[in-house]
Design an enzyme around this catalytic site. Structure first.
Site, PDB file in Angstrom:
ATOM      1  N   HIS A  47       0.749  -1.287  -0.062  1.00  0.00           N
ATOM      2  CA  HIS A  47       0.172   0.333  -0.017  1.00  0.00           C
ATOM      3  C   HIS A  47       0.816   1.331   0.001  1.00  0.00           C
ATOM      4  O   HIS A  47       0.420   2.189  -0.406  1.00  0.00           O
ATOM      5  CB  HIS A  47      -0.797   0.090   1.257  1.00  0.00           C
ATOM      6  CG  HIS A  47      -2.061  -0.924   0.949  1.00  0.00           C
ATOM      7  ND1 HIS A  47      -3.329  -0.617   1.465  1.00  0.00           N
ATOM      8  CD2 HIS A  47      -2.529  -2.127   0.237  1.00  0.00           C
ATOM      9  CE1 HIS A  47      -4.191  -1.544   1.145  1.00  0.00           C
ATOM     10  NE2 HIS A  47      -3.719  -2.304   0.420  1.00  0.00           N
ATOM     11  N   HIS A  81      -1.400 -12.634  -2.392  1.00  0.00           N
ATOM     12  CA  HIS A  81      -2.611 -13.506  -1.266  1.00  0.00           C
ATOM     13  C   HIS A  81      -2.115 -14.723  -0.949  1.00  0.00           C
ATOM     14  O   HIS A  81      -3.016 -15.701  -0.514  1.00  0.00           O
ATOM     15  CB  HIS A  81      -3.885 -13.096  -2.071  1.00  0.00           C
ATOM     16  CG  HIS A  81      -4.421 -11.791  -2.318  1.00  0.00           C
ATOM     17  ND1 HIS A  81      -5.315 -11.351  -2.790  1.00  0.00           N
ATOM     18  CD2 HIS A  81      -4.105 -10.910  -1.570  1.00  0.00           C
ATOM     19  CE1 HIS A  81      -5.921 -10.348  -2.571  1.00  0.00           C
ATOM     20  NE2 HIS A  81      -4.977  -9.710  -1.776  1.00  0.00           N
TER      21      HIS A  81
END
Ligand code: HEB
Length: 729
Positions: free
Chosen positions: A97, A265
């Site tokens: 992020h 993920h």
């Protein structure tokens, strides 16, 4: 193709807008106002003026730092226990992020200066609970102090996290110097966040494309909405479209997008264990005594792992702290059904999973819970193109390893510019095309420089032509992602040369001539030396004997090392310095001048001196809308003097809008005779109309400051020419 057809970074769906859209004070009107303390140029940066981050970083015990970070991964703290006893996944999300706000449109965003510490990013809904990740890192930041910036620490921690869970990494380059101000970046005009009703930015039915340079689909997201376009999990096509568009704006192609998402993920879990209304406010708006923490959760609930971040709940794989291929294995092994998390978010769950394909509970490994996929993850098999890539990765672990490692490296380093800016023992040897590799150049001796200058001035090329060519080359530089600039002479490649702003035919003539006479000097150096010769001549013709310093040693990039497509966003849609405007935009033309000056790292006086000097030398684009010579408010074009300022500020002229120009072109007539004297644009007249710019323009128009103007111009000019010379320091 969903991209904005005009391609202009400032064309939006909105009408006229402020250059920077919604800012911190709009979001948090009660925020403490510290701006007044930075008035008069007082810095917010507490570091010593001669602080050299490169030096400090190079002196660090890098191994010890990495060991400390590795130990931190499993040093679970009661106030925010590690899921599965390992903080790795959490830190990967933090790093992703931090880097993931980067966008190619203007090169802004990204992890290069530690912006995640400040609003608005510290409080973006998508950055939920990352305040905890940064606080977990504080003891290490404190320990190593000035030797590691927050910006570097965020990224390095992501790398160490991947390594500590057996994942592949490609390398690490340090050198991201922290700043101490929140950077002003255009993040959009919406007055709501994604979680309080901000619209999705791509709406094909309404003819809405994602506004440039934005790269997120809703206000407050890094990229896409995990639950689907506007939260709709059934729109598989729209999900892939949104991913493709937003990742492309971060310079990622389909393969990189799939590798990153699946690789990311492979680790960790999503958090949506409780309804979202039990969720406190974001850090920037929290009560004083919360000490910068936001998104408060009852400590007892934290202990049980009842945490809500995105609202989605569950891990992607049965081994959330171990690198591997379970993500693709499960994605393809099972059919998934749409379910709702305890927090009410849409997500997908495998139908009838085998017991060994269940995930451990985040706090109690003996308990098994179902895995999940977000709607975004489902796109990796629902979209035909993504699916092909996903199937290949499912069957080829080595290919996934390599693609993930490279894409992660690019994600984290893309905003750092050329490789010479990377520091530390883990900088990969391999040159990567997105780094815009430029071979080292050679120093040109002073005598060769002066010999070449004479040749240039005898070549028949004019001052204006030479100044424009040098400017065209150097002014591609962006201080945001450190790309572009004169080094490499990318300007000679057709894709760049033919930008409309460059007056391609004229530029081609100049470059061909310089190539003919340059001898052993690199093209990149030749263009800059020729520009400096022209500026010296222009000054001399105005009666000023001044040397324009050149620092040679630029190399010429090879055609193979030139990634034409990745240069497209560098094309200026307006360049007020050359009085160029491609098409009218949703921000004012003078805003675009300021934006460009900011990307070049210029101050107000530097911008002012450059505009006035370039106009005086007649260095304006001969573009169609405004015609030749617009803004050249001088009787003696080609001379470097302050006549432009004098003529602009004098009261002898009345300015009127040229009716058909849509407020972009103006005619100046003599107040006494009514005779037309000049034509000008908004980026000319703003130096007379805006009170702050006028104040600076007055200084340059004043008696006694003629020589100061020439000196200031040369300084600013040299700064632009050398803006990308990271090889020098
Ligand atoms: Fe991610 C997490 C989404 C991409 C990495 N993700 C996550 C989540 C979500 C998401 C929703 C959850 C959060 C919470 O906590 O709740 N992603 C997403 C999307 C995308 C993504 C939509 C686009 C497509 N990721 C990504 C990437 C990466 C990642 C690219 C890297 C590489 N993530 C991640 C991780 C995680 C996540 C590691 C986990 C974290 C934890 O565990 O904490």
């Amino acid at each position: 193709k969903t991209g904005d057809i005009s391609g202009c970074p400032f064309h939006g769906n909105a009408g006229t807008r402020d250059l920077f859209g919604r800012r911190n004070r709009d979001w948090w009107p009660d925020q403490l106002d510290l701006e007044i303390l930075t008035e008069g140029g007082r810095a917010a940066d507490p570091m010593d003026e001669d602080f050299d981050y490169c030096e400090a970083f190079n002196a660090i015990d890098y191994k010890a730092l990495k060991q400390d970070l590795t130990d931190l991964m499993t040093d679970s703290q009661d106030w925010w226990p590690a899921d599965y006893g390992h903080y790795g996944p959490f830190f990967i999300r933090m790093a992703w992020h931090a880097a993931g706000t980067y966008r190619t449109g203007d090169g802004r965003g990204g992890g290069g200066s530690g912006q995640q510490r400040f609003a608005p990013l510290n409080s973006w809904p998508d950055n939920g609970n990352l305040d905890k990740a940064r606080r977990l890192l504080w003891p290490i930041k404190q320990k190593y102090g000035k030797h590691i910036s927050w910006a570097d620490l965020f990224i390095l921690t992501g790398n160490v996290a991947i390594e500590s869970m057996g994942g592949p990494v490609f390398g690490f380059g340090g050198g991201r110097k922290d700043v101490f101000d929140p950077e002003t970046v255009y993040w959009g005009t919406e007055e709501k966040w994604v979680d309080t009703g901000a619209e999705t930015r791509i709406q094909p039915d309404e003819g809405m494309a994602l506004e440039n340079p934005l790269a997120a689909i809703q206000m407050g997201l890094i990229y896409v909405n995990p639950e689907g376009p506007g939260g709709n999990p059934h729109d598989a096509e729209g999900m892939a479209r949104d991913m493709r568009e937003t990742f492309a704006r971060m310079a990622m192609n389909d393969e990189e997008t799939v590798a990153l998402t699946a690789g990311g993920h492979a680790f960790g879990k999503a958090h949506g264990a409780k309804p979202a209304d039990t969720f406190g406010s974001a850090p920037e708006g929290e009560a004083l005594h919360r000490m910068g923490f936001g998104w408060l959760t009852d400590p007892e609930e934290i202990g049980k792992g009842h945490i809500t971040t995105s609202g989605i709940e569950g891990a992607w794989t049965p081994n959330p702290t171990q690198w591997g291929n379970d993500y693709f294995r499960l994605l393809f092994k099972y059919d998934y059904e749409l379910v709702q998390s305890p927090a009410g978010a849409n997500q997908w769950q495998p139908i009838n999973p085998d017991p060994e394909d269940m995930a451990p509970d985040a706090r109690d490994p003996s308990k098994k819970v179902p895995t999940m996929m977000t709607t975004a993850d489902m796109a990796l098999k629902r979209d035909p193109e993504y699916r092909k890539i996903s199937e290949r990765f499912r069957d080829d672990q080595a290919a996934l390893d390599d693609a993930f490692a490279r894409a992660w490296f690019k994600l984290c380093h893309r905003d750092m510019g050329p490789k010479v800016r990377y520091l530390g023992p883990e900088v990969p040897e391999e040159d990567l095309i997105w780094q815009d590799p430029v071979p080292a150049g050679t120093q040109v001796s002073d005598s060769d420089v002066s010999a070449f200058k004479s040749k240039v001035l005898d070549s028949g090329l004019t001052v204006s032509e030479l100044v424009k060519a040098a400017w065209a080359s150097a002014s591609t530089y962006r201080n945001s992602d450190h790309r572009g600039g004169a080094n490499g002479a990318h300007i000679r490649f057709d894709e760049i040369k033919n930008w409309k702003v460059n007056d391609p035919e004229e530029l081609d003539k100049v470059l061909t001539k310089l190539d003919e006479i340059r001898g052993g000097i690199s093209m990149a150096d030749a263009i800059v030396i020729a520009g400096s010769a022209a500026v010296e001549k222009a000054a001399k013709d105005a009666g000023f004997d001044i040397t324009v310093p050149v620092t040679t040693g630029r190399g010429d990039a090879s055609r193979e090392d030139f990634d034409a497509e990745s240069w497209e966003p560098l094309e200026p849609f307006a360049d007020g310095f050359r009085n160029y405007l491609k098409t009218k935009a949703s921000v004012k033309t003078e805003d675009m001048l300021v934006d460009r000056a900011h990307l070049l790292g210029l101050s107000i006086p530097e911008m002012t001196a450059l505009v006035g000097g370039m106009r005086a030398m007649g260095a304006v684009t001969k573009h169609t809308t405004h015609g030749n010579r617009i803004g050249v408010l001088t009787e003696t074009p080609g001379k470097l003097d302050n006549s432009w300022f004098v003529n602009l500020l004098g009261m002898g002229v009345i300015w009127e809008v040229v009716d058909e120009s849509g407020d972009e072109e103006f005619v100046g007539t003599c107040r006494k005779t009514g005779k037309e004297l000049w034509r000008a644009t908004r980026t000319d007249l703003v130096f007379g109309s805006n009170s702050r710019l006028r104040a600076v323009a007055e200084v340059y128009a004043e008696n006694g400051n003629e020589e100061k103007f020439v000196r200031d111009f040369v300084k600013a000019w040299t700064k632009v020419m050398d803006a990308d010379r990271f090889d020098l320091t």
